[in-house]
Design an enzyme around this catalytic site. Structure first.
Site, short mmCIF file in Angstrom:
data_model
loop_
_atom_site.label_atom_id
_atom_site.label_comp_id
_atom_site.label_asym_id
_atom_site.label_seq_id
_atom_site.Cartn_x
_atom_site.Cartn_y
_atom_site.Cartn_z
N THR A 123 1.84 -4.84 4.43
CA THR A 123 1.60 -5.41 5.73
C THR A 123 1.02 -6.82 5.73
O THR A 123 1.17 -7.45 6.82
CB THR A 123 0.70 -4.37 6.47
OG1 THR A 123 -0.76 -4.45 5.87
CG2 THR A 123 1.42 -3.05 6.63
N ASP A 128 1.66 -6.60 -4.44
CA ASP A 128 0.74 -6.83 -3.44
C ASP A 128 1.28 -7.97 -2.22
O ASP A 128 1.88 -8.92 -3.22
CB ASP A 128 -0.34 -7.31 -3.68
CG ASP A 128 -1.51 -6.98 -2.46
OD1 ASP A 128 -2.34 -6.31 -2.38
OD2 ASP A 128 -1.37 -7.85 -1.52
N THR A 148 0.87 -1.15 0.06
CA THR A 148 -0.09 0.13 -0.10
C THR A 148 0.84 1.37 0.04
O THR A 148 0.47 2.33 -0.66
CB THR A 148 -1.01 0.18 1.03
OG1 THR A 148 -1.67 -1.22 1.15
CG2 THR A 148 -1.69 1.30 1.21
N GLN A 158 -3.26 -21.39 19.27
CA GLN A 158 -3.99 -20.53 18.44
C GLN A 158 -4.10 -19.21 19.05
O GLN A 158 -4.51 -18.21 18.59
CB GLN A 158 -5.38 -21.15 18.22
CG GLN A 158 -5.35 -22.50 17.50
CD GLN A 158 -6.79 -22.94 17.21
OE1 GLN A 158 -7.81 -22.46 17.60
NE2 GLN A 158 -6.85 -24.27 16.58
N CYS A 159 -3.58 -19.29 20.59
CA CYS A 159 -3.87 -17.94 21.17
C CYS A 159 -2.82 -16.88 20.72
O CYS A 159 -1.62 -17.41 20.36
CB CYS A 159 -3.61 -18.06 22.78
SG CYS A 159 -4.94 -19.32 23.26
N SER A 217 0.38 -10.22 -0.79
CA SER A 217 -0.25 -11.49 -0.79
C SER A 217 0.29 -12.29 -1.83
O SER A 217 0.14 -13.48 -1.75
CB SER A 217 -1.65 -11.27 -1.30
OG SER A 217 -2.28 -10.25 -0.82
N1 ASP Z 1 -2.52 -5.77 0.40
C1 ASP Z 1 -1.54 -4.98 0.77
C2 ASP Z 1 -0.18 -5.62 0.94
O1 ASP Z 1 0.05 -6.55 2.01
C3 ASP Z 1 -1.71 -4.14 2.08
C4 ASP Z 1 -0.54 -3.31 2.61
O2 ASP Z 1 0.04 -2.97 1.96
O3 ASP Z 1 -0.74 -3.24 3.91
O4 ASP Z 1 0.60 -5.59 0.00
#
Ligand code: ASP
Length: 347
Positions: free
Chosen positions: A92, A60, A16, A281-282, A62
């Site tokens: 993030t 991104d 982002t 998982q906690c 992901s």
């Molecule tokens: N979808 C974005 C990523 O992780 C979100 C971000 O940048 O915080 O690349």
């Protein structure tokens, strides 16, 4: 102490922080790195040099992968002697995974590697990206009175908090304070000044070389338990062809069901040399398998305790240890040992 001769390499992987809005769809898309400079003339006002390295195309996070982790380590290795510190701009969403992997791929790290990003693009008026980026750069350049970097670790810096990277988790999809370090104290906090907690920061051996480790085996799976999980689901996970390691997300202090089919499937997997790491998982606290009968069962089967390690760090650790060609018994032993301060043994 800011060193006016310091050099910091700013690496932009995507996320982002460097995104713009697509005028037609309204979706955020990665944009060109020059956008960042256009929106951040402040970088030029820092008292040290900043050079940049662009991952092309920016992604991104992901789309992050072990091969991009290797690329990042390669860039750091190639530029290690020229720079005093490294800042990695990263989405993030998977930052905690990348920070965990890098911490384990960079052995005896003697320079700061600071990951940061933002929840709002840097071009937006209310962006959190500017403060995150400027402070991350300052941390990467900061040295103590002896000339050593103050934080020679892989860290995540977000919203005033400096955290050991392999201890972080993304805990909020919307807030600027998106990360925490649930089981390890912050390494620093930025207010009017940046206050470091020296007692919690790792110290390398400056007489030894850094070891850049590229070994990586992706044949791992994360299996999260839930009431009602079926034999088919567990079997499907544990019999994946080529599977080497499982991060088993259990309940509380490391408890799992004791139905015969469940323990039989785990037993079979362990017999085949699959390493099972028990993580909770906690968010806070860790695994203590001896506490309850259901946890003891796992211990007796031969599952390894991840103690208070995060899922992200456990996964990266399995990938790297198996990538190094280690035998399952050795991996099983090492996952319960702290290699870069990623876990604390208690109980
Ligand atoms: N979808 C974005 C990523 O992780 C979100 C971000 O940048 O915080 O690349």
């Amino acid at each position: 102490m800011i060193d006016r001769n310091a050099n910091v390499l700013l690496m932009y992987t995507g996320g982002t922080i460097g995104m713009v809005e697509n005028a037609d769809t309204g979706a955020l898309e990665p944009f060109n790195f020059s956008h960042l400079y256009a929106n951040m003339p402040e970088i030029k006002r820092l008292k040290f040099n900043v050079e940049s390295y662009l991952f092309d195309p920016p992604i991104d996070s992901s789309d992050m992968s072990p091969s991009i982790w290797q690329h990042i380590v390669h860039v750091i290795e190639n530029h290690y002697n020229e720079f005093d510190g490294f800042v990695i701009l990263h989405g993030t969403d998977t930052m905690a995974y990348t920070a965990s992997a890098l911490s384990l791929m960079l052995d005896n790290l003697t320079k700061p590697v600071i990951l940061t990003g933002s929840q709002l693009p840097i071009g937006k008026l209310r962006t959190d990206g500017k403060e995150n980026l400027i402070t991350a750069l300052e941390i990467a350049a900061d040295k103590d009175a002896t000339g050593h970097p103050i934080v020679p670790e892989v860290c995540v810096y977000m919203q005033n908090l400096l955290m050991r990277g392999n201890r972080t988790a993304k805990i909020n999809a919307n807030n600027f304070s998106a990360f925490t370090s649930p089981n390890y104290p912050y390494l620093g906090e930025a207010g009017l000044n940046i206050r470091y907690s020296d007692q919690f920061i790792l110290r390398p051996d400056y007489d030894k070389a850094v070891n850049f480790n590229y070994a990586m085996d992706p044949h791992m799976v994360i299996l999260k338990l839930f009431p009602g999980i079926t034999e088919e689901v567990v079997r499907a996970h544990l019999t994946i062809p080529g599977l080497k390691g499982v991060v088993l997300e259990t309940y509380g202090t490391g408890n799992c069901p004791i139905y015969p089919w469940f323990t039989d499937l785990l037993y079979d997997a362990i017999e085949r040399g699959v390493v099972i790491v028990n993580v909770t998982q906690c968010l806070y606290g860790g695994v203590e398998m001896h506490r309850y009968e259901n946890g003891q069962r796992l211990e007796k089967l031969g599952a390894a305790s991840g103690y208070d390690i995060t899922t992200e760090a456990a996964l990266a650790k399995l990938m790297i240890l198996f990538g190094e060609g280690r035998a399952p018994a050795e991996v099983n032993r090492l996952v319960s040992v702290s290699l870069r301060g990623e876990l604390t043994i208690r109980g």
